[in-house]
Scaffold this motif. Structure first.
Motif, PDB file in Angstrom:
ATOM      1  N   MET A  47     -20.575  29.935 -12.947  1.00 41.62           N
ATOM      2  CA  MET A  47     -21.561  28.858 -13.083  1.00 41.62           C
ATOM      3  C   MET A  47     -21.054  27.605 -12.371  1.00 41.62           C
ATOM      4  SD  MET A  47     -22.606  29.453 -17.078  1.00 41.62           S
ATOM      5  CE  MET A  47     -23.481  27.900 -17.307  1.00 41.62           C
ATOM      6  N   LYS A  48     -19.765  27.297 -12.570  1.00 42.93           N
ATOM      7  CA  LYS A  48     -19.174  26.102 -11.966  1.00 42.93           C
ATOM      8  C   LYS A  48     -19.060  26.254 -10.444  1.00 42.93           C
ATOM      9  CE  LYS A  48     -15.186  23.079 -12.323  1.00 42.93           C
ATOM     10  NZ  LYS A  48     -13.842  22.900 -12.851  1.00 42.93           N
ATOM     11  N   ARG A  49     -18.556  27.406 -10.004  1.00 41.69           N
ATOM     12  CA  ARG A  49     -18.311  27.611  -8.576  1.00 41.69           C
ATOM     13  C   ARG A  49     -19.599  27.598  -7.749  1.00 41.69           C
ATOM     14  NH1 ARG A  49     -16.483  33.421  -6.487  1.00 41.69           N
ATOM     15  NH2 ARG A  49     -18.740  33.639  -6.326  1.00 41.69           N
ATOM     16  N   ASP A  50     -20.620  28.322  -8.229  1.00 41.94           N
ATOM     17  CA  ASP A  50     -21.856  28.483  -7.447  1.00 41.94           C
ATOM     18  C   ASP A  50     -23.009  27.610  -7.944  1.00 41.94           C
ATOM     19  OD1 ASP A  50     -20.320  30.297  -6.125  1.00 41.94           O
ATOM     20  OD2 ASP A  50     -21.520  32.059  -6.615  1.00 41.94           O
ATOM     21  N   HIS A  51     -22.719  26.707  -8.889  1.00 42.57           N
ATOM     22  CA  HIS A  51     -23.747  25.813  -9.454  1.00 42.57           C
ATOM     23  C   HIS A  51     -24.956  26.610  -9.932  1.00 42.57           C
ATOM     24  CE1 HIS A  51     -21.237  22.775  -7.628  1.00 42.57           C
ATOM     25  NE2 HIS A  51     -21.394  23.368  -6.464  1.00 42.57           N
ATOM     26  N   LEU A  52     -24.695  27.605 -10.786  1.00 41.99           N
ATOM     27  CA  LEU A  52     -25.759  28.479 -11.286  1.00 41.99           C
ATOM     28  C   LEU A  52     -26.036  28.184 -12.756  1.00 41.99           C
ATOM     29  CD1 LEU A  52     -24.453  31.891  -9.864  1.00 41.99           C
ATOM     30  CD2 LEU A  52     -26.307  30.523  -8.912  1.00 41.99           C
ATOM     31  N   SER A  53     -27.249  28.513 -13.185  1.00 41.31           N
ATOM     32  CA  SER A  53     -27.554  28.438 -14.617  1.00 41.31           C
ATOM     33  C   SER A  53     -26.852  29.631 -15.275  1.00 41.31           C
ATOM     34  CB  SER A  53     -29.066  28.557 -14.841  1.00 41.31           C
ATOM     35  OG  SER A  53     -29.501  29.875 -14.527  1.00 41.31           O
ATOM     36  N   GLU A  54     -26.761  29.603 -16.601  1.00 46.29           N
ATOM     37  CA  GLU A  54     -26.113  30.713 -17.315  1.00 46.29           C
ATOM     38  C   GLU A  54     -26.831  32.030 -17.018  1.00 46.29           C
ATOM     39  OE1 GLU A  54     -24.844  32.036 -21.833  1.00 46.29           O
ATOM     40  OE2 GLU A  54     -25.353  29.952 -21.462  1.00 46.29           O
TER      41      GLU A  54
END
Length: 197
Positions: A144-151
Motif C-alpha cells: 500500500m505504501k510503496r505503490d500508493h494503493l488502497s487496501e
C-alpha cells in the motif's frame, strides 16, 4: 556446473533487495521481470498478441505497453489474467531456460529471479528454491505504501499470487526480510559462505 537457485517471494516482500545482494556478491542473475518486459516491447509478437486480445487502448502514444492500464484490467479479473499468462508464458519460459543454460557453467551459483516461480511451474527447472519472506500483514502495508494503493487494490494484487505462507512452506531456503536490509544482507552472506559458493 553451478547451483541454480530459483528466487521468489510475494509482491512487496523485498525480493529485489535480495537479488541486489546476490548481484553485489558477483553472482549472475536471470531476471524474469526484465525478460517479461522484453517480450512485450514495441514491434514484438507478444505485444501484438496482447493488443489483439485486449485492444489498442492499452498502448501508449509511443507504441509501448501501458502497464498500468493492463494491470488494472488483469488484477481485477482472474479470467483476463489467465489469458495474458497464456499469451506470454511460452515466450518468457523459452527465454528464461535459454539464459539459465548460457550461465550455468560460468559460476558456482546462478540466481533465477522469478516472481511467479511456483505459479509458472519453474520449480522443476531449478535445483533449489529460496523464498523472500515477510508475513502477509506486513506485505499488505508495504505494498500500500510503496505503490500508493488502497487496501482493497493491494489485496487484489497479493491474492493474484500464491500466498506467501504457501511459498514459504514449499521453499528449500527462506530469507526472512521482516527487519532491515543490513540484517537480510547478513543472512544471505552467511548462507553463501556456509555453502562455500
Amino acid at each position: 556446473m553451478g547451483l541454480i537457485l530459483g528466487l521468489t517471494g510475494g509482491i512487496a516482500t523485498g525480493k529485489s533487495t535480495v537479488v541486489n545482494v546476490f548481484k553485489n556478491l558477483g553472482f549472475p542473475i536471470v531476471d524474469a521481470d526484465i525478460i517479461a518486459r522484453e517480450v512485450v516491447e514495441p514491434g514484438s509478437i507478444g505485444l501484438a498478441e496482447i493488443v489483439s486480445v485486449f485492444g489498442t487502448n492499452i498502448i501508449n502514444s509511443d507504441g509501448s505497453l501501458n502497464r498500468k492500464k493492463l494491470g488494472v484490467l488483469i488484477f481485477s479479473d482472474a479470467q483476463k489474467r489467465k489469458i495474458l499468462n497464456k499469451i506470454l508464458s511460452p515466450c518468457i519460459k523459452e527465454r528464461i531456460l535459454a539464459e539459465i543454460e548460457s550461465k550455468k557453467d560460468k559460476a558456482s551459483l546462478i540466481i533465477v529471479d522469478i516472481p511467479l516461480l511456483y505459479e509458472g511451474g519453474y520449480d522443476k527447472f531449478v535445483d533449489q528454491v529460496a523464498v523472500v519472506y515477510i508475513p502477509e500483514k506486513l506485505q499488505l502495508l508495504r505494498l500500500m505504501k510503496r505503490d500508493h494503493l488502497s487496501e482493497n487494490e493491494a489485496l487484489q494484487r497479493i491474492q493474484s499470487q500464491l500466498s506467501i505462507e504457501e511459498k514459504k512452506k514449499n521453499a528449500d531456503i527462506v530469507f526472512d526480510n521482516q527487519e532491515n536490509i543490513e540484517k537480510t544482507k547478513k543472512l544471505i552472506e552467511a548462507w553463501v559462505s556456509e555453502k562455500n559458493f
